[in-house]
Design a protein around this motif. Structure first.
Motif, PDB file in Angstrom:
ATOM      1  N   LYS A  84     -10.169   8.452  -3.082  1.00  0.00           N
ATOM      2  CA  LYS A  84      -9.845   9.490  -4.061  1.00  0.00           C
ATOM      3  C   LYS A  84     -11.117  10.171  -4.573  1.00  0.00           C
ATOM      4  O   LYS A  84     -11.177  11.399  -4.644  1.00  0.00           O
ATOM      5  CB  LYS A  84      -9.067   8.888  -5.228  1.00  0.00           C
ATOM      6  CG  LYS A  84      -8.570   9.910  -6.211  1.00  0.00           C
ATOM      7  CD  LYS A  84      -7.716   9.274  -7.275  1.00  0.00           C
ATOM      8  CE  LYS A  84      -7.223  10.324  -8.258  1.00  0.00           C
ATOM      9  NZ  LYS A  84      -6.461   9.729  -9.340  1.00  0.00           N
ATOM     10  N   PRO A  94       0.834  -1.209   0.000  1.00  0.00           N
ATOM     11  CA  PRO A  94       0.000   0.000   0.000  1.00  0.00           C
ATOM     12  C   PRO A  94       0.860   1.246   0.000  1.00  0.00           C
ATOM     13  O   PRO A  94       1.942   1.272   0.582  1.00  0.00           O
ATOM     14  CB  PRO A  94      -0.796  -0.108   1.296  1.00  0.00           C
ATOM     15  CG  PRO A  94      -0.037  -1.035   2.151  1.00  0.00           C
ATOM     16  CD  PRO A  94       0.708  -1.966   1.235  1.00  0.00           C
ATOM     17  N   THR A  95       0.385   2.261  -0.707  1.00  0.00           N
ATOM     18  CA  THR A  95       1.104   3.534  -0.731  1.00  0.00           C
ATOM     19  C   THR A  95       0.349   4.533   0.115  1.00  0.00           C
ATOM     20  O   THR A  95      -0.838   4.375   0.366  1.00  0.00           O
ATOM     21  CB  THR A  95       1.219   4.075  -2.175  1.00  0.00           C
ATOM     22  OG1 THR A  95      -0.096   4.210  -2.702  1.00  0.00           O
ATOM     23  CG2 THR A  95       2.036   3.138  -3.045  1.00  0.00           C
ATOM     24  N   ILE A 129      -1.811   7.427   0.775  1.00  0.00           N
ATOM     25  CA  ILE A 129      -2.766   8.136  -0.072  1.00  0.00           C
ATOM     26  C   ILE A 129      -3.405   9.313   0.637  1.00  0.00           C
ATOM     27  O   ILE A 129      -4.152  10.053   0.033  1.00  0.00           O
ATOM     28  CB  ILE A 129      -3.867   7.185  -0.583  1.00  0.00           C
ATOM     29  CG1 ILE A 129      -4.624   6.563   0.576  1.00  0.00           C
ATOM     30  CG2 ILE A 129      -3.282   6.136  -1.497  1.00  0.00           C
ATOM     31  CD1 ILE A 129      -5.800   5.726   0.162  1.00  0.00           C
ATOM     32  N   ARG A 155      -8.680   2.713  -2.381  1.00  0.00           N
ATOM     33  CA  ARG A 155      -7.998   3.909  -2.907  1.00  0.00           C
ATOM     34  C   ARG A 155      -8.935   4.713  -3.799  1.00  0.00           C
ATOM     35  O   ARG A 155      -8.976   5.940  -3.722  1.00  0.00           O
ATOM     36  CB  ARG A 155      -6.751   3.511  -3.682  1.00  0.00           C
ATOM     37  CG  ARG A 155      -5.598   3.093  -2.824  1.00  0.00           C
ATOM     38  CD  ARG A 155      -4.360   2.828  -3.685  1.00  0.00           C
ATOM     39  NE  ARG A 155      -3.293   2.307  -2.888  1.00  0.00           N
ATOM     40  CZ  ARG A 155      -2.809   1.072  -2.990  1.00  0.00           C
ATOM     41  NH1 ARG A 155      -3.288   0.237  -3.870  1.00  0.00           N
ATOM     42  NH2 ARG A 155      -1.829   0.677  -2.200  1.00  0.00           N
ATOM     43  N   GLU A 156      -9.687   4.013  -4.663  1.00  0.00           N
ATOM     44  CA  GLU A 156     -10.627   4.698  -5.558  1.00  0.00           C
ATOM     45  C   GLU A 156     -11.693   5.444  -4.759  1.00  0.00           C
ATOM     46  O   GLU A 156     -12.014   6.593  -5.067  1.00  0.00           O
ATOM     47  CB  GLU A 156     -11.320   3.689  -6.480  1.00  0.00           C
ATOM     48  CG  GLU A 156     -10.441   3.116  -7.550  1.00  0.00           C
ATOM     49  CD  GLU A 156     -11.144   2.008  -8.337  1.00  0.00           C
ATOM     50  OE1 GLU A 156     -12.383   1.853  -8.222  1.00  0.00           O
ATOM     51  OE2 GLU A 156     -10.441   1.293  -9.053  1.00  0.00           O
ATOM     52  N   LYS A 192      -7.845  -3.200  -1.645  1.00  0.00           N
ATOM     53  CA  LYS A 192      -6.971  -2.032  -1.487  1.00  0.00           C
ATOM     54  C   LYS A 192      -7.154  -1.061  -2.647  1.00  0.00           C
ATOM     55  O   LYS A 192      -7.232   0.155  -2.443  1.00  0.00           O
ATOM     56  CB  LYS A 192      -5.506  -2.458  -1.397  1.00  0.00           C
ATOM     57  CG  LYS A 192      -5.129  -3.144  -0.117  1.00  0.00           C
ATOM     58  CD  LYS A 192      -3.628  -3.305   0.050  1.00  0.00           C
ATOM     59  CE  LYS A 192      -2.974  -3.942  -1.133  1.00  0.00           C
ATOM     60  NZ  LYS A 192      -1.527  -4.166  -0.937  1.00  0.00           N
ATOM     61  N   ARG A 216      -3.229  11.459  -4.397  1.00  0.00           N
ATOM     62  CA  ARG A 216      -2.180  10.431  -4.237  1.00  0.00           C
ATOM     63  C   ARG A 216      -0.831  11.043  -4.219  1.00  0.00           C
ATOM     64  O   ARG A 216      -0.538  12.029  -4.768  1.00  0.00           O
ATOM     65  CB  ARG A 216      -2.251   9.452  -5.383  1.00  0.00           C
ATOM     66  CG  ARG A 216      -2.958   8.205  -5.006  1.00  0.00           C
ATOM     67  CD  ARG A 216      -2.904   7.261  -6.120  1.00  0.00           C
ATOM     68  NE  ARG A 216      -1.955   6.223  -5.743  1.00  0.00           N
ATOM     69  CZ  ARG A 216      -1.842   5.105  -6.371  1.00  0.00           C
ATOM     70  NH1 ARG A 216      -2.558   4.851  -7.394  1.00  0.00           N
ATOM     71  NH2 ARG A 216      -0.978   4.216  -5.999  1.00  0.00           N
TER      72      ARG A 216
END
Length: 186
Positions: free
Chosen positions: A179, A110-111, A113, A175-176, A171, A186
């Motif tokens: 966002k 995972p990054t 965000i 994120r979607e 995941k 991001r």
């Protein structure tokens, strides 16, 4: 000293002491509700699961040999009952066994965000609740409850690769949602 008090209270619960059962309920209900709502994604169903789980725990308390393990034992009951609630909704866990490369592409670390947000935790909680049932349950079991994919596969009756692929897809979907719904960059 707190642990001894808890053990004594659990022993009283085993004897059918309703005051002790009420104390245990008050001590654990909120945490068990949080676990259940993260898995089932519905507050009413989570309340039902918690009530059912406490009834089940108190009726089978005689099976618990070590009173100090009551918390983890109750948590397992809540998780299993939450998963059963999802199964009754006929949640489908899709396997990506045939598309190994897609799984590997999806299953990345995972990054970060979310940056500089004071309401980060609440945003993430709301986004998790928007995930489809299958994604939400695997994400919650893995990230929040600390189960590994082997344990999740046993709990849900799916393969480990399905657990991994659903986690990876969860995941991406999370994120979607973050966002799109919360305008997070991001």
């Amino acid at each position: 000293m707190q642990n001894l008090l808890s053990i004594d209270v659990i022993k009283e619960c085993k004897k059918g002491n309703s005051m002790a059962q009420h104390m245990v309920y008050k001590q654990h209900a909120s945490a068990m509700y949080s676990i259940s709502v993260r898995i089932v994604g519905n507050t009413g169903e989570a309340e039902d699961v918690v009530q059912q789980s406490f009834i089940q725990a108190f009726s089978k308390l005689y099976k618990l040999d070590d009173e100090s393990l009551f918390g983890p034992w109750l948590k397992k009951i809540v998780v299993n009952n939450s998963i059963d609630k999802l199964r009754r909704r006929k949640v489908q866990f899709l396997s990506l066994d045939d598309d190994h490369h897609s799984v590997m592409a999806l299953y990345s670390a995972p990054t970060e965000i979310i940056e500089n947000r004071t309401d980060t935790v609440e945003c993430i909680k709301q986004a998790i609740l928007q995930l489809p049932d299958g994604y939400r349950s695997i994400l919650s079991l893995y990230l929040i409850e600390g189960y590994d994919h082997s344990e999740i596969s046993e709990i849900l009756g799916i393969s480990e690769s399905t657990s991994r692929s659903q986690y990876a897809r969860a995941k991406i979907k999370l994120r979607e949602i973050l966002k799109n719904n919360f305008k997070i960059q991001r």
